[in-house]
Design an enzyme around this catalytic site. Structure first.
Site, short mmCIF file in Angstrom:
data_model
loop_
_atom_site.label_atom_id
_atom_site.label_comp_id
_atom_site.label_asym_id
_atom_site.label_seq_id
_atom_site.Cartn_x
_atom_site.Cartn_y
_atom_site.Cartn_z
CG HIS A 80 -1.90 -1.14 1.23
ND1 HIS A 80 -2.72 -1.40 2.30
CD2 HIS A 80 -2.17 -2.10 0.31
CE1 HIS A 80 -3.45 -2.47 2.04
NE2 HIS A 80 -3.13 -2.92 0.84
CG HIS A 262 -7.45 -3.11 -2.06
ND1 HIS A 262 -6.96 -2.10 -1.27
CD2 HIS A 262 -6.73 -4.22 -1.75
CE1 HIS A 262 -5.98 -2.57 -0.51
NE2 HIS A 262 -5.82 -3.86 -0.78
CG ASP A 266 -3.02 -5.00 -3.09
OD1 ASP A 266 -2.72 -4.09 -2.29
OD2 ASP A 266 -3.78 -5.94 -2.80
CG HIS A 289 0.31 -9.49 -2.62
ND1 HIS A 289 0.37 -8.15 -2.95
CD2 HIS A 289 -0.65 -9.61 -1.68
CE1 HIS A 289 -0.52 -7.49 -2.22
NE2 HIS A 289 -1.16 -8.35 -1.46
#
Length: 309
Positions: A80, A262, A266, A289
């Site tokens: 973030h 969101h 990321d 991720h």
């Protein structure tokens, strides 16, 4: 916004709060840095030489967040903050941290981006490091069906599609390029979790700092009154109930596709680990991720190869 020169903060910005996964309280200060520093974390609690650069080769863990580690110096949940630095346009910063995890704050990048914009940016003499691709690149995960495609471009653009097979979320898409205000359209979008995952996450020590102020909770399956009451007690949050749209009423959505936005937030943060600003058309399907940082590492490899030729 066509930035030619590198930028750093005009003055330092400080934040504090608990980490989402460790629950540990941390104080963090983002400081201006000289040209060509990049983004570097300094674990103040580990000593004067405890530095780790925010680069893909230092990624050590991607379970629920992105962790970087070098010579025993680790920093958890950097995505973030990295996203905010990138979205606002900071090239160089030293980030001092007195614990192992970046504070989660409200689960978005908003407080970081807001502070950086308020402080303002200082133009430096060195040229900005742009990463240009000479050909298309695709990174995929056959097991999940996830993929990220990169195409050469003069300016960055991001298109993300997320599909969790959820009747509540549906299929969500989100877009960002330099004409879109980062903070109000992407940076303010909060992390999310499925109601049925919460118990598992707590049992596996993955969200020790989670609360109902920093996450959207999606109720995919019918939840009994007892289950909701248990969650109410766990988080000390009276008045919880499931809305007709399938979310807990702890927070109000900023956008219908806030969860998709969101995931884009990321992605922007993770891809900054490539070591500069990507001038590419980026199209991602079901990013996460692990895939994001794999892509950043692949771009780092291509960049190094090009420099050696």
């Amino acid at each position: 916004m066509d930035i030619k020169r590198q930028l750093t903060l005009r003055q330092e910005c400080s934040f504090e709060g608990k980490g989402l996964h460790t629950g540990k309280y941390a104080r963090l200060t983002v400081k201006p840095a000289p040209e060509n520093t990049g983004i570097v974390f300094h674990r103040m609690d580990l000593g004067a030489d405890a530095f780790v650069e925010a680069l893909a080769e230092n990624v050590s863990n991607t379970a629920r967040s992105t962790t970087i580690c070098k010579d025993g110096v680790c920093v958890i949940t950097i995505e973030h903050l990295m996203s905010a630095l990138t979205g606002v346009g900071v090239d160089n910063a030293i980030i001092e941290l007195d614990n192992e995890e970046v504070p989660i704050l409200d689960g978005s990048a908003h407080f970081f981006a807001e502070a950086f914009l308020k402080t303002g940016l200082k133009v430096q003499k060195a040229d900005r490091v742009y990463i240009h691709l000479s050909e298309d690149l695709e990174i995929s995960d056959p097991e999940t069906g996830s993929c990220i495609k990169f195409s050469p471009a003069d300016k960055p653009s991001y298109d993300v599609t997320v599909d969790f097979g959820s009747k509540v979320l549906g299929v969500q898409s989100a877009h960002w390029d330099l004409s879109v205000d980062y903070d109000t359209q992407i940076g303010c979008c909060r992390t999310f979790v499925f109601f049925h995952e919460i118990e598992y996450l707590f049992k596996n020590n993955l969200v020790k700092g989670g609360d109902l102020d920093n996450a959207i909770v999606i109720v995919e399956h019918p939840a009994s009154e007892e289950q909701v009451s248990n969650l109410t007690a766990l988080f000390n949050c009276p008045g919880l109930k499931v809305t007709g749209h399938g979310y807990l009423n702890n927070i109000k959505l900023h956008f219908e596709n806030e969860c998709g936005r969101h995931k884009l937030l990321d992605l922007i943060g993770d891809l900054r680990l490539a070591g500069g600003y990507l001038n590419a058309k980026i199209v991602a399907f079901k990013p996460g991720h692990k895939l994001n940082t794999r892509a950043a590492a692949a771009i780092r490899d291509l960049t190094k190869k090009s420099e050696n030729e």
